[in-house]
Scaffold this motif. Structure first.
Motif, PDB file in Angstrom:
ATOM      1  N   ARG A 141     -24.469  31.588 -31.245  1.00  0.00           N
ATOM      2  CA  ARG A 141     -25.041  31.661 -29.909  1.00  0.00           C
ATOM      3  C   ARG A 141     -26.044  30.672 -29.644  1.00  0.00           C
ATOM      4  O   ARG A 141     -27.219  30.645 -30.413  1.00  0.00           O
ATOM      5  CB  ARG A 141     -25.428  33.023 -29.394  1.00  0.00           C
ATOM      6  N   THR A 142     -26.050  30.031 -28.387  1.00  0.00           N
ATOM      7  CA  THR A 142     -27.147  29.030 -28.099  1.00  0.00           C
ATOM      8  C   THR A 142     -27.766  29.261 -26.657  1.00  0.00           C
ATOM      9  O   THR A 142     -26.870  30.034 -25.901  1.00  0.00           O
ATOM     10  CB  THR A 142     -26.576  27.593 -27.967  1.00  0.00           C
ATOM     11  N   THR A 143     -28.725  28.958 -26.122  1.00  0.00           N
ATOM     12  CA  THR A 143     -29.187  28.867 -24.936  1.00  0.00           C
ATOM     13  C   THR A 143     -28.425  27.801 -24.140  1.00  0.00           C
ATOM     14  O   THR A 143     -27.739  27.354 -24.754  1.00  0.00           O
ATOM     15  CB  THR A 143     -30.654  28.672 -25.014  1.00  0.00           C
ATOM     16  N   GLY A 163     -31.827  27.986 -29.962  1.00  0.00           N
ATOM     17  CA  GLY A 163     -32.736  27.469 -28.733  1.00  0.00           C
ATOM     18  C   GLY A 163     -33.079  26.316 -28.568  1.00  0.00           C
ATOM     19  O   GLY A 163     -33.517  25.593 -29.698  1.00  0.00           O
ATOM     20  N   GLY A 164     -33.780  25.776 -27.293  1.00  0.00           N
ATOM     21  CA  GLY A 164     -34.479  24.359 -27.482  1.00  0.00           C
ATOM     22  C   GLY A 164     -36.082  24.984 -27.864  1.00  0.00           C
ATOM     23  O   GLY A 164     -36.422  25.846 -28.210  1.00  0.00           O
ATOM     24  N   GLY A 206     -16.764  37.709 -20.882  1.00  0.00           N
ATOM     25  CA  GLY A 206     -15.764  37.182 -21.531  1.00  0.00           C
ATOM     26  C   GLY A 206     -16.155  36.579 -22.938  1.00  0.00           C
ATOM     27  O   GLY A 206     -15.377  36.732 -23.747  1.00  0.00           O
ATOM     28  N   LYS A 207     -17.072  36.030 -23.022  1.00  0.00           N
ATOM     29  CA  LYS A 207     -17.542  35.279 -24.036  1.00  0.00           C
ATOM     30  C   LYS A 207     -17.820  36.343 -25.173  1.00  0.00           C
ATOM     31  O   LYS A 207     -17.483  36.343 -26.387  1.00  0.00           O
ATOM     32  CB  LYS A 207     -18.915  34.559 -23.709  1.00  0.00           C
ATOM     33  N   LEU A 208     -18.462  37.627 -24.765  1.00  0.00           N
ATOM     34  CA  LEU A 208     -18.603  38.742 -25.695  1.00  0.00           C
ATOM     35  C   LEU A 208     -17.298  39.216 -26.208  1.00  0.00           C
ATOM     36  O   LEU A 208     -17.195  39.688 -27.467  1.00  0.00           O
ATOM     37  CB  LEU A 208     -19.510  39.829 -25.052  1.00  0.00           C
ATOM     38  N   VAL A 268     -26.462  32.871 -25.757  1.00  0.00           N
ATOM     39  CA  VAL A 268     -27.158  33.992 -25.992  1.00  0.00           C
ATOM     40  C   VAL A 268     -27.404  35.019 -24.862  1.00  0.00           C
ATOM     41  O   VAL A 268     -27.353  34.303 -23.728  1.00  0.00           O
ATOM     42  CB  VAL A 268     -28.884  33.296 -26.204  1.00  0.00           C
ATOM     43  N   GLY A 269     -27.476  36.096 -25.147  1.00  0.00           N
ATOM     44  CA  GLY A 269     -27.350  36.991 -23.940  1.00  0.00           C
ATOM     45  C   GLY A 269     -26.070  37.729 -23.340  1.00  0.00           C
ATOM     46  O   GLY A 269     -26.045  38.550 -22.554  1.00  0.00           O
TER      47      GLY A 269
END
Length: 255
Positions: A134-136, A190-191, A115-117, A103-104
């Motif tokens: 996407r996760t937190t 997310g959590g 890089g992830k994007l 996330v983000g």
């Protein structure tokens, strides 16, 4: 429908859970590894190296789905490895690639995130069927941060919001996505709660029986820090995780 699934990073924090759940669901699971696997576990080990592409064609031969959990030490390494994987997946006729991201990544100017994007963008342009989750941050990462902060007599913690999620719950979501059809970018995960990192550090110290004064350190409102201050790494609308940080520690996590 039974699938043949290759899991990269299948011995890692999330990958292990993905392998276990897919195998329990009756799928034929392959685990990509640079080394011989020690011990026994579900899935068939396939030697391969994303860093140079060795073994990828053999590992992907006959596979219809890939869950890409492996990560490099930098955003550029991630992208190089993903490109090799995508090229090999196209050669093998893979129909679905599932990727775990953060996330983000599109809102925080941090090199690893960029890089992830870039991997997400390469996947979308690959011609393969794809799904991105996407996760937190995982509880394990928060534990590592807290362990480092707890070493000095005075424990310093960035005063930022965090929403840690349980890696096993993420693994279950990834396995379900792999068993389904390509879905593009799915809702973030997310959590269950957004909390301040200094408060989680206090929880960690109490659980480990250590006494330290905790000092919350404000982040500067510039660069990547500004994104964290603004909570762009959070998923309040995706708070579907059930296990919070305190519950994770109480269950023995982080040892």
């Amino acid at each position: 429908m039974e699938r043949t699934v290759l899991v990269t990073g299948g011995t890692g924090t999330v990958g292990r859970g993905v392998v276990e759940r897919l195998a329990a669901g009756g799928h034929r699971v392959r685990v990509l590894s640079r080394r011989e696997r020690s011990g026994r576990g579900p899935g068939t080990a396939h030697r391969g190296d994303l860093r140079d592409g060795r073994g990828l064609d053999a590992a992907l031969d006959g596979a219809d789905t890939v869950v890409h959990c492996a990560t490099g030490y930098s955003g550029t390494a991630d992208l190089r490895q993903a490109r090799r994987l995508l090229a090999a997946a196209r050669r093998a006729g893979v129909r679905h690639l599932v990727y775990i991201s953060i996330v983000g990544v599109d809102a925080i100017g941090f090199g690893y995130y960029r890089g992830k994007l870039a991997v997400e963008e390469a996947l979308a342009a690959s011609g393969l069927g794809w799904t991105v989750l996407r996760t937190t941050q995982f509880h394990q990462l928060v534990v590592r941060i807290c362990a480092l902060a707890a070493r000095p007599p005075l424990a310093l913690a960035p005063d930022v919001p965090v929403q840690p999620v349980d890696a096993d719950e993420v693994a279950a979501r990834l396995a379900a996505l792999a068993a389904g059809e390509p879905a593009g970018r799915v809702p973030d995960m997310g959590g269950p709660r957004v909390e301040r990192l200094p408060d989680l550090l206090r929880t960690y110290l109490a659980r480990s029986g250590r006494r330290r004064p905790v000092v919350a350190v404000p982040l500067p409102p510039i660069g990547a820090a500004a994104g964290y201050r603004a909570g762009r790494h959070l998923a309040p609308d995706g708070a579907v995780g059930r296990t919070g940080f305190a519950e994770f520690l109480a269950a023995g996590g982080g040892r």
